[in-house]
Design an enzyme around this catalytic site. Structure first.
Site, PDB file in Angstrom:
ATOM      1  N   HIS A  48       0.844  -1.208   0.000  1.00 41.70           N
ATOM      2  CA  HIS A  48       0.000   0.000   0.000  1.00 41.70           C
ATOM      3  C   HIS A  48       0.879   1.258   0.000  1.00 41.70           C
ATOM      4  O   HIS A  48       0.582   2.234  -0.682  1.00 41.70           O
ATOM      5  CB  HIS A  48      -0.854   0.072   1.276  1.00 41.70           C
ATOM      6  CG  HIS A  48      -1.855  -1.017   1.432  1.00 41.70           C
ATOM      7  ND1 HIS A  48      -1.785  -1.953   2.432  1.00 41.70           N
ATOM      8  CD2 HIS A  48      -2.968  -1.309   0.714  1.00 41.70           C
ATOM      9  CE1 HIS A  48      -2.820  -2.772   2.344  1.00 41.70           C
ATOM     10  NE2 HIS A  48      -3.542  -2.418   1.306  1.00 41.70           N
ATOM     11  N   ASP A  51      -3.794  -7.111  -7.312  1.00 38.54           N
ATOM     12  CA  ASP A  51      -5.217  -7.313  -7.617  1.00 38.54           C
ATOM     13  C   ASP A  51      -5.413  -6.997  -9.102  1.00 38.54           C
ATOM     14  O   ASP A  51      -6.040  -5.999  -9.465  1.00 38.54           O
ATOM     15  CB  ASP A  51      -6.068  -6.406  -6.724  1.00 38.54           C
ATOM     16  CG  ASP A  51      -5.932  -6.791  -5.264  1.00 38.54           C
ATOM     17  OD1 ASP A  51      -6.490  -7.805  -4.861  1.00 38.54           O
ATOM     18  OD2 ASP A  51      -5.211  -6.070  -4.524  1.00 38.54           O
TER      19      ASP A  51
HETATM   20  O1  PAF Z   1      -7.941  -3.324  -3.142  1.00 40.30           O
HETATM   21  C1  PAF Z   1      -8.606  -3.003  -2.126  1.00 40.30           C
HETATM   22  O2  PAF Z   1      -8.079  -2.854  -1.031  1.00 40.30           O
HETATM   23  C2  PAF Z   1     -10.108  -2.787  -2.266  1.00 40.30           C
HETATM   24  O3  PAF Z   1     -10.680  -3.703  -3.135  1.00 40.30           O
HETATM   25  C3  PAF Z   1     -10.474  -1.350  -2.651  1.00 40.30           C
HETATM   26  C4  PAF Z   1      -9.968  -0.978  -4.039  1.00 40.30           C
HETATM   27  C5  PAF Z   1      -9.923  -0.376  -1.624  1.00 40.30           C
HETATM   28  C6  PAF Z   1     -12.006  -1.198  -2.661  1.00 40.30           C
HETATM   29  O4  PAF Z   1     -12.553  -1.498  -1.419  1.00 40.30           O
END
Ligand code: PAF
Length: 282
Positions: A37, A151
Site C-alpha cells: 500500500h 489485484d
Molecule cells: O484493493 C482493495 O483494497 C479494495 O478492493 C479497494 C480498491 C480499496 C475497494 O474497497
C-alpha cells in the site's frame, strides 16, 4: 496529516487543497497497510501535490462466507504509516457514513470481465469493488488514483470502468511488492501461521518457474500453468482455486503465451485465500 470520518469533511479538505492549486492523488485501501500500500502512496506522492488515502473495509465486496468481520483493522497504526510516507489526508468513514440506507439500491455492475478469474469464485465481489471505488472517487474527486498489480483483475476492471464511462481520472497501476522470500504483500498474510507462511512462498515460486520457462522460450499456456500447478501441488496445505494464463486486457484464457500476457492464480493456504500474478516478459 488530517484524519476525517465524514464525507463532508473529506470534501472540504480536498477542496482546500485544490483551491491551493494541488493536483489530487488518491489511494483507496481497506487498511492494515503494508509496504505494498505504501508504495502506492509513494506513487501518488511523486505525481500529485495532495495525497488522500481512504481506509474502509467495504462490506459490499465480501461474500457471506468471507472474512469481512475478521479482516484486520488498526486505524492508529495505518495513520502512522501513511503519515510517514507523506499522505495528506486519511478518509476513514463508518459503514453508516458510506451506506446510510445499508445496501445501496444503485450499484456499478461490471460485465464479462468480472466473470473470469477471481470473479468466477466470488460472485458480486467486483460489483462491490466498483461501487465503492465509484463512491470514493465521487467523494474525493481525484486527478489520479493508484491501484496495485497484485489485484490484477480489480485494476483491469477499474481501468475499463474509467475508460467506458469517460471519467477524467488517471489510473496508475503499481507493481507488486514482495517479501524478501517472494510472497506478495497482502493484509491477509497476517492470517497465516508460521508454517503456512512458509508454504505460501509456493505461489510466487510457481510463478517464477513459469516466468523462467517463458524466458527460455516456452509458449504453451498449458505447460506454463502446469509448472505453477506442480509447484503448488508439492505443498500439502495449499489448495489451488485457479491458475490461468490470460490476455492482459480481456482476461480471456490464451493457448499460446505472448509477452504481456498475465499468469494469474488464487489458492488457499489453510483457510486463507491468496492471489498472485506475473506479467510474462515484464
Ligand atoms: O484493493 C482493495 O483494497 C479494495 O478492493 C479497494 C480498491 C480499496 C475497494 O474497497
Amino acid at each position: 496529516m488530517e484524519i476525517v470520518r465524514t464525507i463532508a469533511a473529506a470534501r472540504a479538505a480536498v477542496a482546500r487543497a485544490r483551491g491551493g492549486g494541488a493536483r489530487i492523488g488518491f489511494v483507496p485501501t481497506m487498511g492494515y497497510l503494508h509496504e505494498g500500500h505504501l508504495s502506492l502512496v509513494d506513487r501518488a506522492r511523486e505525481r500529485t501535490g495532495y495525497v488522500v488515502v481512504s481506509i474502509y473495509v467495504n462490506p459490499l465486496q465480501f461474500g457471506p462466507q468471507e472474512d469481512f468481520a475478521a479482516y484486520p483493522r488498526d486505524l492508529e497504526r495505518d495513520a502512522e504509516l501513511a503519515r510517514g510516507r507523506g499522505a495528506d489526508l486519511i478518509f476513514a468513514p463508518s459503514d453508516a457514513e458510506m451506506y446510510p440506507r445499508r445496501e445501496p439500491a444503485t450499484q456499478v455492475v461490471p460485465t464479462r470481465l468480472a466473470d473470469r478469474l477471481c470473479g468466477a469464485f466470488r460472485p458480486g465481489h467486483f460489483q462491490g469493488v466498483l461501487t465503492v471505488v465509484t463512491k470514493l472517487c465521487h467523494i474525493v474527486q481525484p486527478d489520479m488514483a493508484v491501484f496495485g498489480q497484485k489485484d490484477y483483475q480489480q485494476a483491469t476492471l477499474i481501468r475499463r470502468m474509467v475508460a467506458d464511462l469517460d471519467w477524467p481520472l488517471e489510473i496508475v497501476v503499481a507493481p507488486i511488492v514482495r517479501e524478501p522470500d517472494g510472497l506478495a504483500m497482502s493484509s491477509r498474510n497476517a492470517y497465516l501461521s508460521p508454517e503456512q507462511r512458509r508454504r505460501a512462498t509456493a505461489l510466487s515460486c510457481g510463478l517464477g518457474r513459469a516466468e523462467a520457462a517463458f524466458a527460455a522460450g516456452e509458449r504453451d499456456a498449458a505447460r506454463l500453468c502446469a509448472l505453477v500447478l506442480d509447484t503448488l501441488a508439492a505443498e500439502p496445505d495449499v489448495r489451488v482455486q485457479y491458475v490461468e494464463l490470460v490476455h492482459p486486457d480481456e482476461l480471456e484464457p490464451v493457448a499460446v503465451a505472448r509477452r504481456g500476457d498475465v499468469l494469474a492464480l488464487a489458492a488457499f493456504v489453510g483457510q486463507t485465500r491468496l492471489i498472485d500474478n506475473a506479467i510474462l516478459g515484464a
